[in-house]
Design an enzyme around this catalytic site. Structure first.
Site, short mmCIF file in Angstrom:
data_model
loop_
_atom_site.label_atom_id
_atom_site.label_comp_id
_atom_site.label_asym_id
_atom_site.label_seq_id
_atom_site.Cartn_x
_atom_site.Cartn_y
_atom_site.Cartn_z
CG ASP A 1 75.15 179.97 14.71
OD1 ASP A 1 76.04 180.83 14.59
OD2 ASP A 1 73.94 180.22 14.52
CG HIS B 1 74.84 182.84 17.70
ND1 HIS B 1 74.24 182.15 18.73
CD2 HIS B 1 74.10 182.57 16.60
CE1 HIS B 1 73.18 181.48 18.27
NE2 HIS B 1 73.09 181.73 16.97
CD GLU C 1 75.19 179.71 11.17
OE1 GLU C 1 74.34 180.58 11.43
OE2 GLU C 1 74.92 178.50 11.08
CD GLU D 1 72.57 184.66 11.31
OE1 GLU D 1 72.00 185.09 12.33
OE2 GLU D 1 73.07 183.52 11.22
CG HIS E 1 69.51 182.58 8.97
ND1 HIS E 1 68.71 183.56 9.51
CD2 HIS E 1 70.20 182.06 10.02
CE1 HIS E 1 68.90 183.63 10.80
NE2 HIS E 1 69.79 182.73 11.15
#
Length: 366
Positions: free
Chosen positions: A193, A195, A219, A245, A295
């Site tokens: 991930d 972010h 991600e 998400e 998510h």
């Protein structure tokens, strides 16, 4: 049957965030559960739900779609969409109890009773060294999880950071991934991930460097608010990609559904509008053969709501599980949350199939 009152409960979990639960009580004694964690403003959310309590008191909880459409008129941001989503979850729980059926049956019936999970270790890991991540990932794998996700790019904060050569900060994240892959071996699936921390060109360099670790997805390498940037990065990435998400409602996923920007979308039942809207988003995703992995870096009530929607989803891929946050997580539910061999086992009891364990609730309520 009428809505009598709406209650919110906050539970102390970790410094990274608490769980906020929503209970919709009816005049016939049925209570529905929902989760409203991670709105970004717990106090504001609780205040907003107190306002909705007055608005919904005396209304028929079975009229889920009309109530949802009415509440959406007052949605302005993440706090409101989280509150609406939580109430919607609770209304489905009530409807299932009233009809004597699990929520997944109300969505057309379950395609699966075991929901494949991946263990998100990020909220657990305090030691952010490669060894700290590796220890957590290895422990999750030993507990039966067949897939693990990590968020290794802590250093990517400053906008003017070095992006290339030996000083490139993203390389520290790649090293964390390398050590985790060595620790868990080749048979445990691994995801990363980002972010939204990367710039597009930087993301493509990092994706190339991560290719050797056989990721099941990369991600949110860049912010999906800029779909043209995301599409460019994902087209170049040598592994599957995932995003989405934070979006609300089917319309919020338009930019990820009309064109195949990513391989997997990640609607969150706590923010996307609730159980039915998650189901609609998944159905729309099928048109472009896009997989859905809800998510869920939150509590067990959210996992239940996501799980029931996932059970009736033809293009379900896997569900996120917030691994290692608190040792009392499973016991918060009655009967306890059941995870076997890395899968969430759904109850066939009516509604979401669980109530709250008042003893655990009392011990951890704020």
């Amino acid at each position: 049957m009428r809505i009598e009152r709406i209650e919110t409960l906050s539970l102390e979990v970790t410094p990274k965030g608490n769980w906020v639960l929503v209970l919709v009580h009816t005049d016939e004694g049925l209570t529905g559960l929902g989760e409203a964690s991670q709105s970004g403003n717990d106090a504001g959310l609780i205040h907003y739900i107190s306002q909705l309590d007055e608005r919904l008191k005396g209304r028929d909880p079975g009229r889920i779609v009309p109530l949802w459409r009415e509440l959406c008129q007052y949605r302005h941001g993440r706090v409101e969409q989280t509150a609406i989503s939580a109430i919607e979850q609770a209304l489905w729980d009530i409807k299932g109890q009233a009809l004597g059926a699990p929520v997944y049956d109300l969505l057309g019936g379950a395609l699966r009773s075991k929901i494949f999970l991946y263990a998100n270790i990020n909220r657990h890991v305090a030691d952010r060294s490669p060894a700290g991540f590796a220890k957590a990932a290895e422990t999750a794998a030993k507990q039966g999880f067949k897939a693990v996700k990590m968020a290794p790019f802590d250093e990517l904060n400053a906008f003017d950071r070095p992006m290339t050569a030996g000083r490139a900060l993203w390389k520290k994240g790649v090293e964390r991934v390398r050590i985790v892959r060595e620790a868990i071996g080749p048979d445990i699936e691994l995801a990363v991930d980002c972010h939204n921390r990367f710039e597009p060109a930087e993301a493509m360099l990092a994706a190339e460097a991560l290719a050797e670790f056989d990721l099941f997805w990369l991600e949110e390498p860049v912010d999906d608010a800029f779909p043209e940037h995301l599409a460019k990065v994902c087209a170049a990435a040598p592994m599957p990609t995932a995003a989405g998400e934070r979006a609300f409602g089917l319309g919020g996923f338009r930019h990820l559904l009309l064109h195949r920007v990513v391989d997997v979308i990640m609607p969150d039942v706590k923010q996307c509008g609730g159980i039915l809207e998650l189901h609609k988003i998944a159905e729309a995703a099928r048109l472009n053969r896009i997989l859905v992995a809800p998510h869920c870096p939150s509590g067990p009530v959210s996992a239940l709501a996501n799980g029931h929607a996932s059970a009736a989803m033809a293009n379900f891929y896997r569900l996120e599980y917030a691994w290692g946050e608190v040792d009392w997580r499973a016991e918060l539910l009655d009967p306890p949350e059941l995870i076997e061999d890395g899968c969430l086992i759904l109850s066939d009891r009516p509604g979401l199939g669980h109530t709250l364990n008042r003893r655990i609730l009392t011990q951890h309520k704020l």
